[in-house]
Design a protein around this motif. Sequence first.
Motif, short mmCIF file in Angstrom:
data_model
loop_
_atom_site.label_atom_id
_atom_site.label_comp_id
_atom_site.label_asym_id
_atom_site.label_seq_id
_atom_site.Cartn_x
_atom_site.Cartn_y
_atom_site.Cartn_z
N UNK A 41 0.84 -1.20 0.00
CA UNK A 41 0.00 0.00 0.00
C UNK A 41 0.88 1.25 0.00
N UNK A 42 1.90 1.27 0.85
CA UNK A 42 2.78 2.44 0.96
C UNK A 42 3.54 2.70 -0.33
N UNK A 43 3.86 1.67 -1.06
CA UNK A 43 4.60 1.83 -2.30
C UNK A 43 3.68 2.18 -3.46
N UNK A 44 2.47 1.59 -3.47
CA UNK A 44 1.55 1.81 -4.59
C UNK A 44 0.93 3.21 -4.58
N UNK A 45 0.67 3.78 -3.40
CA UNK A 45 -0.02 5.07 -3.36
C UNK A 45 0.77 6.18 -4.06
N UNK A 46 2.03 6.44 -3.71
CA UNK A 46 2.75 7.49 -4.45
C UNK A 46 2.92 7.15 -5.92
N UNK A 47 2.99 5.87 -6.25
CA UNK A 47 3.13 5.48 -7.65
C UNK A 47 1.85 5.73 -8.43
N UNK A 48 0.69 5.53 -7.79
CA UNK A 48 -0.57 5.87 -8.44
C UNK A 48 -0.61 7.36 -8.78
N UNK A 49 -0.27 8.19 -7.79
CA UNK A 49 -0.29 9.64 -8.01
C UNK A 49 0.77 10.06 -9.03
N UNK A 50 1.91 9.37 -9.02
CA UNK A 50 2.96 9.67 -10.00
C UNK A 50 2.44 9.43 -11.41
N UNK A 51 1.70 8.35 -11.59
CA UNK A 51 1.18 8.03 -12.92
C UNK A 51 0.12 9.04 -13.36
N UNK A 52 -0.70 9.49 -12.40
CA UNK A 52 -1.74 10.47 -12.73
C UNK A 52 -1.12 11.82 -13.07
N UNK A 53 -0.23 12.32 -12.19
CA UNK A 53 0.29 13.67 -12.35
C UNK A 53 1.67 13.71 -13.00
N UNK A 54 2.32 12.55 -13.12
CA UNK A 54 3.67 12.53 -13.64
C UNK A 54 3.78 11.84 -14.97
N UNK A 55 4.27 10.60 -14.96
CA UNK A 55 4.61 9.91 -16.20
C UNK A 55 3.46 9.85 -17.20
N UNK A 56 2.27 9.47 -16.74
CA UNK A 56 1.17 9.29 -17.68
C UNK A 56 0.66 10.59 -18.25
N UNK A 57 -0.05 11.36 -17.43
CA UNK A 57 -0.70 12.58 -17.91
C UNK A 57 0.33 13.61 -18.37
N UNK A 58 1.36 13.80 -17.59
CA UNK A 58 2.32 14.84 -17.93
C UNK A 58 3.02 14.55 -19.25
N UNK A 59 3.56 13.35 -19.39
CA UNK A 59 4.26 13.01 -20.63
C UNK A 59 3.35 13.13 -21.84
N UNK A 60 2.12 12.67 -21.68
CA UNK A 60 1.19 12.70 -22.80
C UNK A 60 0.86 14.12 -23.24
N UNK A 132 7.42 7.03 2.19
CA UNK A 132 7.58 6.85 0.74
C UNK A 132 7.03 8.01 -0.09
N UNK A 133 6.12 8.81 0.46
CA UNK A 133 5.42 9.81 -0.36
C UNK A 133 6.34 10.88 -0.96
N UNK A 134 7.42 11.32 -0.27
CA UNK A 134 8.33 12.29 -0.92
C UNK A 134 8.92 11.78 -2.23
N UNK A 135 8.93 10.47 -2.41
CA UNK A 135 9.38 9.88 -3.68
C UNK A 135 8.62 10.48 -4.86
N UNK A 136 7.34 10.78 -4.64
CA UNK A 136 6.49 11.35 -5.69
C UNK A 136 7.02 12.69 -6.18
N UNK A 137 7.47 13.55 -5.26
CA UNK A 137 7.99 14.87 -5.62
C UNK A 137 9.16 14.75 -6.59
N UNK A 138 10.16 13.95 -6.21
CA UNK A 138 11.38 13.87 -7.02
C UNK A 138 11.16 13.12 -8.33
N UNK A 139 10.32 12.09 -8.29
CA UNK A 139 10.12 11.30 -9.50
C UNK A 139 9.28 12.07 -10.52
N UNK A 140 8.39 12.95 -10.05
CA UNK A 140 7.60 13.77 -10.97
C UNK A 140 8.48 14.81 -11.65
N UNK A 141 9.36 15.46 -10.88
CA UNK A 141 10.29 16.41 -11.48
C UNK A 141 11.23 15.71 -12.45
#
Length: 508
Positions: A41-60, A132-141
């Motif tokens: 759960x702790x690993x999937x939550x920031x990764x879900x948000x990363x996909x929404x706001x980072x790799x998926x939506x942002x890249x597209x 784990x959530x700060x991972x989202x900040x750096x991985x999105x940038x």
Amino acid sequence: MYRKILTAGGWTLVSRVAGFIRDVVTAAVMGAGPLTDAFTVAFRLPNHFRTIFGEGAFNDAFVPNYANALEVEGAASARQFANRIFTLMLIIQIVLLVVAFMAMPWVVRLLAPGFSSKPESFELAVSLTRITFPYLLFITLQTVLGGILAAHGRFAAFNAAPVLLSLCWITALSVAWFFPNAAYAAAWGVSISGVLQFLLVWLDTLKANVAPHLAKPTLDPAMHRFFKTLIPSIIGSAGTQIALFADTIIGTLLPVASLSALYFADRIFQLPLGVIAIAVGSVLLPEMTRLVAGNKTDEAHRAQNRAISFALAMTAPFFVAFMTIPDMIIAAAFMRGQFDATAVSLSASVLMAYGFGLPAIILIRSAVASFRSRLDMKTPLYASLTAVVVNVALKLVLMKPFGIAGLAFATAVGAWLNLGILTLLACRKKWMAPSRTLLVMIAAIAVASIVLAVFAVFGRAPITQMLSSLPHWRKEITLIVMGLAGAILYGVTLLGTLKLSGTSLRRR
């Protein structure tokens, strides 16, 4: 284009192999149980948000707009656009991090409701997710930087960066005695890796002289176009993530170890998915955008057909393996330490269900490129949301009779529906033009896959018997022998079928 795909895919392959080793260590140290469920759960939550706001939506949204600005308006305009987007993403991620950190108990209660009746698991999941959530900040940038590099034809650093996640994770588990438990160690490894991945990609942008700087995010025409494409992309990515959120939510309501089985099966599933889909998608989108912007439609279609041929040829052996010998794969990969035969059986059923959707999930990115290279974000959005509705509905229907495997199968069905809608609409708009060579290639891959499936079903027993006397590493060596023999058989059959049809792989 093949060289770029192989560069991206090569580094992604290294990353996935490192991730596989990481997951083997995790399975041996943590097993499949409450500790792994909470960490999942702790690993999937920031990764879900990363996909929404980072790799998926942002890249597209970002990559086509940046590549278009670079091609049409010049480097200075593209750099200004990148500076404003980088600053905006930094502000958004800092705000999201602060809000999420304070509201974490409510977030976990909402997205993992099954833990509410398990106080220890709930408290552990809250603590781990805060780490784990700060991972989202750096991985999105990092994703912003990766999009810039992709538009300039540089793929190595961005695709190599995830190796650092596995290295930090394994290093943290090796000193797990220093933490309250192994889950805490893994969580800190994840967070630290985010910083290191960002630094690696940032250095590459400096080397290429395309590093963005802080700038006021003014709403000029370029930013307006970006938001016009970003909002549908976010909704589309959110739609896909809703289905994955549903896996997490429903998984916490199922018996203990269900989420663990989903995690470990997904890690195997991600090997071909990451190497093929991400490599092809990250190269094809900027390539098609450049060609479409230059009014080279025929060349764009040829590039897409080559990418689809390559992706299908590489995907088919994994599809056959997941459908015929999932238990052998899971046992060879994870059956040691705390990971027992029950965990193998449960994870294998999930892997088979996921495997059914593998070709569709990989080809979706190639199909989406038809629309996003033309800055049409709405059509993929509608296709994605339609598939998500069917996906989530099926999860609710299948969760009781089939458990966690039912959730994975619903994901596969949703992927095929999504691909079907995208392909139909793209062909109607003449934004996708399958060539005769592509159709012949698909037929040849189907023939080779059938031959491989027959070998997997009937060759398993004699090969297992032949190697039964091995004193050590019997499961692992048996799988390797099966894999090598199958790969040779598949390759020979594919090339032979193409030769008989008079099709050359070198033909443009």
